[in-house]
Design a protein around this motif. Structure first.
Motif, PDB file in Angstrom:
ATOM      1  N   ILE A 103       0.845  -1.195   0.000  1.00 37.00           N
ATOM      2  CA  ILE A 103       0.000   0.000   0.000  1.00 37.00           C
ATOM      3  C   ILE A 103       0.879   1.242   0.000  1.00 37.00           C
ATOM      4  O   ILE A 103       1.735   1.410   0.878  1.00 37.00           O
ATOM      5  N   LEU A 104       0.664   2.118  -0.976  1.00 35.61           N
ATOM      6  CA  LEU A 104       1.359   3.402  -1.016  1.00 35.61           C
ATOM      7  C   LEU A 104       0.503   4.455  -0.322  1.00 35.61           C
ATOM      8  O   LEU A 104      -0.672   4.632  -0.673  1.00 35.61           O
ATOM      9  N   ILE A 105       1.078   5.164   0.640  1.00 33.72           N
ATOM     10  CA  ILE A 105       0.403   6.255   1.341  1.00 33.72           C
ATOM     11  C   ILE A 105       1.032   7.566   0.882  1.00 33.72           C
ATOM     12  O   ILE A 105       2.238   7.780   1.057  1.00 33.72           O
ATOM     13  N   VAL A 106       0.221   8.439   0.283  1.00 29.75           N
ATOM     14  CA  VAL A 106       0.711   9.762  -0.138  1.00 29.75           C
ATOM     15  C   VAL A 106      -0.013  10.789   0.726  1.00 29.75           C
ATOM     16  O   VAL A 106      -1.181  11.108   0.500  1.00 29.75           O
ATOM     17  N   PRO A 149       2.500  -0.613  -6.742  1.00 30.02           N
ATOM     18  CA  PRO A 149       1.775  -0.898  -5.500  1.00 30.02           C
ATOM     19  C   PRO A 149       0.438  -1.577  -5.781  1.00 30.02           C
ATOM     20  O   PRO A 149      -0.103  -1.481  -6.882  1.00 30.02           O
ATOM     21  N   THR A 150      -0.089  -2.252  -4.766  1.00 34.43           N
ATOM     22  CA  THR A 150      -1.380  -2.927  -4.891  1.00 34.43           C
ATOM     23  C   THR A 150      -2.536  -1.944  -4.790  1.00 34.43           C
ATOM     24  O   THR A 150      -3.580  -2.132  -5.416  1.00 34.43           O
ATOM     25  N   LEU A 151      -2.349  -0.877  -3.989  1.00 32.78           N
ATOM     26  CA  LEU A 151      -3.389   0.136  -3.769  1.00 32.78           C
ATOM     27  C   LEU A 151      -2.712   1.412  -3.298  1.00 32.78           C
ATOM     28  O   LEU A 151      -1.644   1.366  -2.674  1.00 32.78           O
ATOM     29  N   ILE A 152      -3.353   2.556  -3.576  1.00 29.93           N
ATOM     30  CA  ILE A 152      -2.806   3.856  -3.178  1.00 29.93           C
ATOM     31  C   ILE A 152      -3.817   4.605  -2.321  1.00 29.93           C
ATOM     32  O   ILE A 152      -4.991   4.724  -2.685  1.00 29.93           O
ATOM     33  N   VAL A 183      -4.332   0.795 -10.954  1.00 31.14           N
ATOM     34  CA  VAL A 183      -4.193   0.500  -9.534  1.00 31.14           C
ATOM     35  C   VAL A 183      -5.305   1.195  -8.740  1.00 31.14           C
ATOM     36  O   VAL A 183      -5.602   2.374  -8.976  1.00 31.14           O
ATOM     37  N   PRO A 184      -5.968   0.499  -7.815  1.00 32.62           N
ATOM     38  CA  PRO A 184      -7.023   1.135  -7.018  1.00 32.62           C
ATOM     39  C   PRO A 184      -6.490   2.337  -6.235  1.00 32.62           C
ATOM     40  O   PRO A 184      -5.410   2.268  -5.634  1.00 32.62           O
TER      41      PRO A 184
END
Length: 229
Positions: free
Chosen positions: A4-7, A46-49, A73-74
Motif C-alpha cells: 500500500i502506497l500512502i501519499v 503498488p497494490t493500492l494507493i 491500480v485502485p
C-alpha cells in the motif's frame, strides 16, 4: 504481501495509517509530496494507493489523473474538503473511492480490505464471456482490468470495470442507480446518484475510444442504465 502506497503530507496521519495497515499485514510505503508519485508507481507497482487531496508540490487530483494514464491500480482519495463537487471530480479523474477527514484508521483499513477483496474476486473469475452479441463485442480482462475490442483496449478502474461487467452480463436489462451502487459499494454507504452518473460518464468516454460512434450504455430516464449495442 499487498503493498500500500500512502501519499500524505501530515506525518502523524501517515504514521497512524502505516501502523494500522502494518498490523493488518500490509506492507506500506510513505511519500509526503505529490512530486515523484507517478514515477514511484511506475517502478514499484503498488497494490493500492491512499492519496491525499491537498499535497505540496502537486495536488492529489493531478497525481490521480497522471497515474490513470498508465495504471488501473485502485486509488482511495483522502480529503478534508467535503464539498460534493470535489468528491465527484476525484471520482471522474479515476479514483475508486474516497474517505473524508477526520477518519478512523480502522475505517481506512476496512475500505482497503473491501477493495482488495473485490479485486481478488475478479482475478479468480473467468476473464470473458461470449454468451451474446453484446458480450462478443467486448472482451473483459479481469486480471488486468482491461476492456478489449479487436486489437484495441482500454484500462479501467475497479469501479468502472464492475459497472461495465454488471451491465455487459445482462444486455438489455435496466439497472437502477441503487442497484449499481450496491454492486460498486458493497458496504452500503450513502452515495449520491451523481457519483454513479460520474462513473458512467467516464466509462462511456473510454468505450468511445475503442468503439467510436457506438452508444453502448443507454440512459433510461428517471430509472438508470442498460447496455445494448
Amino acid at each position: 504481501m499487498d503493498h500500500i502506497l500512502i501519499v500524505e503530507d501530515e506525518p502523524k496521519i501517515a504514521d497512524l495509517l502505516q501502523k494500522y495497515l502494518n498490523s493488518a499485514n500490509y506492507r506500506t510505503h510513505w511519500l509526503n509530496t505529490g512530486l515523484g508519485v507517478s514515477d514511484w508507481v511506475r517502478n514499484e507497482h503498488p497494490t493500492l494507493i491512499l492519496l491525499d487531496l491537498m499535497l505540496p508540490g502537486k495536488d492529489g487530483l493531478e497525481v490521480c489523473k497522471e497515474i490513470r494514464q498508465f495504471s488501473p491500480v485502485p486509488i482511495i482519495m483522502l480529503t478534508a474538503r467535503v464539498e460534493e463537487i470535489d468528491r465527484l471530480l476525484g471520482l471522474e479523474l479515476g479514483a475508486d473511492d474516497y474517505i473524508c477527514k477526520p477518519f478512523s484508521p480502522r475505517e481506512v483499513v476496512a475500505r482497503v480490505k473491501s477493495i482488495l477483496r473485490r479485486l481478488q474476486a475478479f482475478s479468480q473469475a473467468a476473464d470473458s464471456h461470449t454468451a451474446s452479441p453484446e458480450m462478443s463485442l467486448l472482451e473483459l480482462d479481469r486480471d488486468r482490468l482491461l476492456a478489449r475490442s479487436g486489437e484495441q483496449e482500454i484500462t479501467l478502474t475497479l469501479v468502472e470495470f464492475e459497472l461495465l461487467a454488471t451491465l455487459l452480463q445482462h444486455p438489455g436489462r435496466i439497472f437502477g442507480r441503487d442497484q449499481l451502487m450496491s454492486k460498486v459499494y458493497a458496504d452500503n454507504r450513502i452515495v449520491s446518484d451523481r457519483t454513479i452518473d460520474s462513473h458512467i460518464k467516464k466509462l462511456r468516454k473510454k468505450l468511445a475510444e475503442i468503439l467510436p460512434g457506438q452508444e453502448l450504455i443507454h440512459s433510461v430516464y428517471s430509472v438508470g442504465y442498460k447496455f445494448e449495442s
